[in-house]
Enzyme design. Sequence first.
Site, PDB file in Angstrom:
ATOM      1  CG  HIS A   1       7.318   0.418   3.242  1.00 12.90           C
ATOM      2  ND1 HIS A   1       8.517   0.477   4.239  1.00 12.90           N
ATOM      3  CD2 HIS A   1       6.212   0.736   3.827  1.00 12.90           C
ATOM      4  CE1 HIS A   1       7.769   0.932   5.171  1.00 12.90           C
ATOM      5  NE2 HIS A   1       6.342   1.211   5.108  1.00 12.90           N
TER       6      HIS A   1
ATOM      7  CG  ASN B   1      10.004   3.420   1.777  1.00 14.08           C
ATOM      8  OD1 ASN B   1       9.112   2.906   2.152  1.00 14.08           O
ATOM      9  ND2 ASN B   1      11.421   2.853   2.354  1.00 14.08           N
TER      10      ASN B   1
ATOM     11  CG  ASP C   1       4.504  -5.709   8.119  1.00 16.11           C
ATOM     12  OD1 ASP C   1       3.498  -5.514   9.202  1.00 16.11           O
ATOM     13  OD2 ASP C   1       4.686  -4.737   7.461  1.00 16.11           O
TER      14      ASP C   1
HETATM   15  P1  PGA Z   1       1.706   4.710   8.847  1.00 15.55           P
HETATM   16  O1  PGA Z   1       2.604   3.703   8.227  1.00 15.55           O
HETATM   17  O2  PGA Z   1       0.457   4.302   8.672  1.00 15.55           O
HETATM   18  O3  PGA Z   1       2.445   4.718  10.243  1.00 15.55           O
HETATM   19  O4  PGA Z   1       2.249   6.044   8.036  1.00 15.55           O
HETATM   20  C1  PGA Z   1       2.276   3.120   6.958  1.00 15.55           C
HETATM   21  C2  PGA Z   1       3.540   2.126   6.578  1.00 15.55           C
HETATM   22  O5  PGA Z   1       4.678   2.485   6.711  1.00 15.55           O
HETATM   23  O6  PGA Z   1       3.426   0.969   5.784  1.00 15.55           O
END
Ligand code: PGA
Length: 243
Positions: free
Chosen positions: A138, A136, A67
Site C-alpha cells: 500500500h 502489502n 491519511d
Molecule cells: P512504516 O509504514 O514506515 O511504519 O513501515 C509504512 C506504511 O505502512 O506505509
Amino acid sequence: MQLIVAADYAELSRWGAQFIARKLLQRPTLVLALPTGGTPLGLYQELARFYQERLLDFSQAITFNLDEFLGITPDHPASFRYYMEQNFWCRVNLRPEARHIPQSLPRNPEEECRRYEELLRDAGGLDLALLGLGENGHIAFNEPGTPFESRTHVAELTDRTRWNEALRFRGLEHVPKYAITMGIRTLMNAREILLLVAGAKKAQVLAQALEGPVTPAVPASVLQLHPNLTVLADCAAASLFRT
Ligand code: PGA
C-alpha cells in the site's frame, strides 16, 4: 525512475532530509505530502535539526498528510495528527494553518474527503509527495485493489494493516477499521514523488512494486508510471532488486 541506495537507516534519513531541504531551498512555498509510520521518523528528526541550525525555513511551506484514521479523537496518542505534532510540527516553523491532515471525526467523511481534495487543489497541487511503502504494497492507505483513479476517499483497512497498528493502539480491537486517505490519482498528480523504504521486511514488496507488473493488486506498482520518481531505499530493502 531514480534509485538511491543508502548504507543504513541513518544514511537514508539524512539523504531523504537533504533531498527535501534542496527542494525547499529552491522553492520556499513547497507543497508537500507527508507520511507517518516508522520509516520517516529519522528524516523528520534531520529536518528539525536543519531548522534548529537555521539552515531551513518552513514558514512559507504547506503540508498535507497522506491519511488519518477515522473514529478516534484527534488527540488520541495513536492518531497521525498526534504523531505529526510530536515528531515534526512542534519542531519546525510551519504555520498552523499550513499543516493539513484529514479530520478523524468528521461529521460527514465523504464531505471531508471532498474538502481535502479542494484544499489540495487550492494550494496548487502537490510539488512533492513523500511516501512510505506498506508490507502489502500500500501507499498511504490505498490498500491492494484500490483503483488507480481514486481520489481522497474513505478506505477500509486490511487485517494486515490493522495488525501492524495493533501495538500502537494497545490491541487489535482498538484499531480503527476505516481511514481517510489521499487516493492513488491524488498521489500520482504530484509533480515529484520520493518513496522512502527501509528494512529487509520491505525487500520483497519493493522489488515486486518496481520490477513486477503494474497492477492494483500491488498499489505501489503504479509508481512505475510516474515521470519523476525517486526511490530512496536502504541496502536491506533494496537487496532483492535484479538490476
Ligand atoms: P512504516 O509504514 O514506515 O511504519 O513501515 C509504512 C506504511 O505502512 O506505509
